[in-house]
Scaffold this motif. Structure first.
Motif, PDB file in Angstrom:
ATOM      1  N   SER A  85       0.826  -1.208   0.000  1.00  0.00           N
ATOM      2  CA  SER A  85       0.000   0.000   0.000  1.00  0.00           C
ATOM      3  C   SER A  85       0.859   1.257   0.000  1.00  0.00           C
ATOM      4  N   ARG A  86       0.560   2.164  -0.921  1.00  0.00           N
ATOM      5  CA  ARG A  86       1.292   3.422  -0.986  1.00  0.00           C
ATOM      6  C   ARG A  86       0.628   4.513  -0.151  1.00  0.00           C
ATOM      7  N   ALA A  87      -0.656   4.364   0.104  1.00  0.00           N
ATOM      8  CA  ALA A  87      -1.343   5.327   0.963  1.00  0.00           C
ATOM      9  C   ALA A  87      -1.013   5.007   2.416  1.00  0.00           C
ATOM     10  N   PRO A  88      -0.921   6.020   3.281  1.00  0.00           N
ATOM     11  CA  PRO A  88      -0.694   5.743   4.707  1.00  0.00           C
ATOM     12  C   PRO A  88      -1.758   4.798   5.241  1.00  0.00           C
ATOM     13  N   ARG A  89      -1.339   3.841   6.036  1.00  0.00           N
ATOM     14  CA  ARG A  89      -2.258   2.872   6.600  1.00  0.00           C
ATOM     15  C   ARG A  89      -2.631   3.264   8.019  1.00  0.00           C
ATOM     16  N   ALA A  90      -3.900   3.142   8.326  1.00  0.00           N
ATOM     17  CA  ALA A  90      -4.399   3.495   9.655  1.00  0.00           C
ATOM     18  C   ALA A  90      -4.755   2.226  10.414  1.00  0.00           C
ATOM     19  N   PHE A  91      -4.369   2.178  11.684  1.00  0.00           N
ATOM     20  CA  PHE A  91      -4.630   1.029  12.545  1.00  0.00           C
ATOM     21  C   PHE A  91      -5.337   1.533  13.801  1.00  0.00           C
ATOM     22  N   ASP A  92      -6.577   1.115  13.997  1.00  0.00           N
ATOM     23  CA  ASP A  92      -7.356   1.533  15.157  1.00  0.00           C
ATOM     24  C   ASP A  92      -7.233   0.480  16.246  1.00  0.00           C
ATOM     25  N   ARG A  93      -6.704   0.900  17.386  1.00  0.00           N
ATOM     26  CA  ARG A  93      -6.484  -0.001  18.502  1.00  0.00           C
ATOM     27  C   ARG A  93      -6.914   0.694  19.795  1.00  0.00           C
ATOM     28  N   ALA A  94      -7.874   0.099  20.495  1.00  0.00           N
ATOM     29  CA  ALA A  94      -8.303   0.582  21.814  1.00  0.00           C
ATOM     30  C   ALA A  94      -8.607   2.077  21.801  1.00  0.00           C
ATOM     31  N   GLY A  95      -9.325   2.533  20.787  1.00  0.00           N
ATOM     32  CA  GLY A  95      -9.748   3.924  20.727  1.00  0.00           C
ATOM     33  C   GLY A  95      -8.701   4.901  20.225  1.00  0.00           C
ATOM     34  N   ARG A  96      -7.565   4.400  19.785  1.00  0.00           N
ATOM     35  CA  ARG A  96      -6.508   5.271  19.249  1.00  0.00           C
ATOM     36  C   ARG A  96      -6.190   4.843  17.823  1.00  0.00           C
ATOM     37  N   ARG A  97      -5.839   5.826  17.014  1.00  0.00           N
ATOM     38  CA  ARG A  97      -5.495   5.543  15.619  1.00  0.00           C
ATOM     39  C   ARG A  97      -4.022   5.814  15.387  1.00  0.00           C
ATOM     40  N   TYR A  98      -3.339   4.800  14.859  1.00  0.00           N
ATOM     41  CA  TYR A  98      -1.928   4.914  14.518  1.00  0.00           C
ATOM     42  C   TYR A  98      -1.823   4.933  12.990  1.00  0.00           C
ATOM     43  N   VAL A  99      -1.097   5.885  12.470  1.00  0.00           N
ATOM     44  CA  VAL A  99      -0.971   6.032  11.021  1.00  0.00           C
ATOM     45  C   VAL A  99       0.485   5.792  10.629  1.00  0.00           C
ATOM     46  N   ILE A 100       0.668   4.908   9.654  1.00  0.00           N
ATOM     47  CA  ILE A 100       2.020   4.536   9.224  1.00  0.00           C
ATOM     48  C   ILE A 100       2.116   4.627   7.703  1.00  0.00           C
ATOM     49  N   ALA A 101       3.090   5.383   7.229  1.00  0.00           N
ATOM     50  CA  ALA A 101       3.379   5.472   5.802  1.00  0.00           C
ATOM     51  C   ALA A 101       4.467   4.449   5.482  1.00  0.00           C
ATOM     52  N   GLN A 102       4.078   3.339   4.877  1.00  0.00           N
ATOM     53  CA  GLN A 102       5.025   2.279   4.574  1.00  0.00           C
ATOM     54  C   GLN A 102       6.007   2.712   3.484  1.00  0.00           C
ATOM     55  N   GLU A 103       7.199   2.115   3.526  1.00  0.00           N
ATOM     56  CA  GLU A 103       8.183   2.370   2.488  1.00  0.00           C
ATOM     57  C   GLU A 103       8.627   1.089   1.787  1.00  0.00           C
ATOM     58  N   PHE A 104       8.027  -0.044   2.156  1.00  0.00           N
ATOM     59  CA  PHE A 104       8.490  -1.321   1.605  1.00  0.00           C
ATOM     60  C   PHE A 104       8.297  -1.379   0.095  1.00  0.00           C
ATOM     61  N   GLY A 105       9.333  -1.807  -0.623  1.00  0.00           N
ATOM     62  CA  GLY A 105       9.238  -1.966  -2.057  1.00  0.00           C
ATOM     63  C   GLY A 105       9.331  -0.678  -2.850  1.00  0.00           C
ATOM     64  N   THR A 106       9.574   0.451  -2.181  1.00  0.00           N
ATOM     65  CA  THR A 106       9.720   1.717  -2.879  1.00  0.00           C
ATOM     66  C   THR A 106      11.184   1.918  -3.242  1.00  0.00           C
ATOM     67  N   ALA A 107      11.430   3.015  -3.962  1.00  0.00           N
ATOM     68  CA  ALA A 107      12.806   3.333  -4.340  1.00  0.00           C
ATOM     69  C   ALA A 107      13.661   3.625  -3.122  1.00  0.00           C
ATOM     70  N   SER A 108      13.031   4.043  -2.021  1.00  0.00           N
ATOM     71  CA  SER A 108      13.781   4.429  -0.826  1.00  0.00           C
ATOM     72  C   SER A 108      14.095   3.260   0.083  1.00  0.00           C
ATOM     73  N   SER A 109      13.407   2.113  -0.094  1.00  0.00           N
ATOM     74  CA  SER A 109      13.668   1.000   0.815  1.00  0.00           C
ATOM     75  C   SER A 109      13.202  -0.324   0.228  1.00  0.00           C
ATOM     76  N   THR A 110      14.045  -1.338   0.389  1.00  0.00           N
ATOM     77  CA  THR A 110      13.654  -2.710   0.070  1.00  0.00           C
ATOM     78  C   THR A 110      13.665  -3.579   1.322  1.00  0.00           C
ATOM     79  N   SER A 111      13.845  -2.981   2.486  1.00  0.00           N
ATOM     80  CA  SER A 111      13.882  -3.736   3.729  1.00  0.00           C
ATOM     81  C   SER A 111      12.492  -4.206   4.097  1.00  0.00           C
ATOM     82  N   THR A 112      12.384  -5.476   4.483  1.00  0.00           N
ATOM     83  CA  THR A 112      11.083  -6.000   4.906  1.00  0.00           C
ATOM     84  C   THR A 112      10.548  -5.275   6.129  1.00  0.00           C
TER      85      THR A 112
END
Length: 327
Positions: A85-112
């Motif tokens: 996913s290129r769009a930031p991913r949102a994770f809702d846990r216990a009433g809080r939302r954590y947003v993560i912009a993945q970099e996997f597989g992009t030009a900037s990172s190939t790290s798992t």
């Protein structure tokens, strides 16, 4: 995250159900990642001895046959289908939302480690569940995450009331991303997790104490996928845990050979299934406890070229992928 190897690309099997284009992208990314990550120390003779001595593995039958429903609902993305996913991913846990912009597989990172895999999703759900957050997380003076990747689990235990959280990884690019992720989610965190570089093979009980070992809670999501790193993983778990520590691992059995990692760990830890997967091939939440006879560490810090995995060479204290044509 632990590394793959030239002979057994550890995460390739997980993408068999992905579209062909996505599958090829992942395999290419994994292959190019090998030169950047060099954590694959393994003592071949010792490993054979440990596997021969790993009797009484009560989890093995459960791993092979599990098909029950989860005690806590898993996250929406199954089979790591959102890892690209290129769009930031949102994770809702216990009433809080954590947003993560993945970099996997992009030009900037190939790290798992720069993507959020299903194991991290499921473990974060487990940690955020009220009964776990109240009875375990909120009472922890210190939490360590091995192979933290994007830091989702570290953020959940921070928000859950842990007094101190240390997120570790062996990849410099992952550590940089961790800092960004924690900064961007600071408003929903408790204490800001610390970020520390850690190569599992280099850990010793003495050096672990400088980081605060033993930790009350040690976490690892998808750190068991490559059997060649099992000895190094066991070494790190021993160095950073104590007799009273709780160790939680999210394990995905993609291939039968993945059980080899758990067999190695079972030499030093008792292993129990705390939460079965929601489907065959899904994620287990495993609880580990040190055996009374377990050593403080495995002495891998003194490793040299002779006990790196086949296809790797010792360089600057780590096992790195050897150039083509060099055994």
């Amino acid at each position: 995250m632990a590394p793959t190897s030239s002979s057994g690309k550890g995460r390739e099997g997980m993408v068999k159900r992905l579209p062909t284009t996505r599958r090829l992208q992942l395999i290419i990314a994994l292959t190019s990642m090998l030169g950047a990550q060099g954590l694959a120390t393994s003592l071949a003779v010792r490993r054979r001895e440990m596997l021969q001595g790993g009797a009484g593995l009560g989890w093995a039958a459960a791993l092979a046959a599990a098909s029950g429903s989860p005690q806590i609902a898993a996250a929406a993305c199954h089979d790591d289908e959102c890892i690209f996913s290129r769009a930031p991913r949102a994770f809702d846990r216990a009433g809080r939302r954590y947003v993560i912009a993945q970099e996997f597989g992009t030009a900037s990172s190939t790290s798992t480690g720069t993507g959020v895999w299903e194991c991290a999703e499921v473990l974060s759900v487990y940690l955020a569940a009220p009964e776990v957050a109240t009875s375990l997380v909120s009472r922890q003076p210190s939490v360590l995450e091995l192979g933290a990747g994007c830091g989702l689990c570290s953020m959940v235990v921070s928000a859950g009331g842990a007094a101190r959280v240390v997120a570790t990884d062996g990849d410099g690019g992952v550590l940089s991303l961790l800092g960004k992720v924690f900064d961007e989610n600071q408003s929903v965190l408790g204490v800001r997790p610390e970020v520390a570089r850690l190569r599992w093979e280099e850990a010793t009980a003495a050096t672990a104490r400088t980081l605060g070992s033993p930790f009350g809670l040690v976490l690892g999501a998808d750190v068991t996928y490559y059997p060649g790193s099992a000895v190094a993983l066991a070494n790190a778990l021993l160095a950073f845990s104590g007799a009273q520590s709780t160790i939680l691992l999210a394990h995905k059995r993609r291939r039968p050979v993945d059980d080899t990692t758990l067999a190695t760990l079972a030499t030093y830890f008792s292993i129990s299934t705390l939460q079965p997967p929601d489907r065959p091939g899904g994620v287990f939440i495993l609880g580990l406890a040190r055996r009374p006879t377990a050593p403080p560490d495995l002495g891998l810090g003194l490793a040299d070229e002779q006990n790196c995995n086949q296809g790797y060479l010792r360089k600057s204290g780590a096992c790195v992928l050897a150039p083509p044509g060099i055994d």
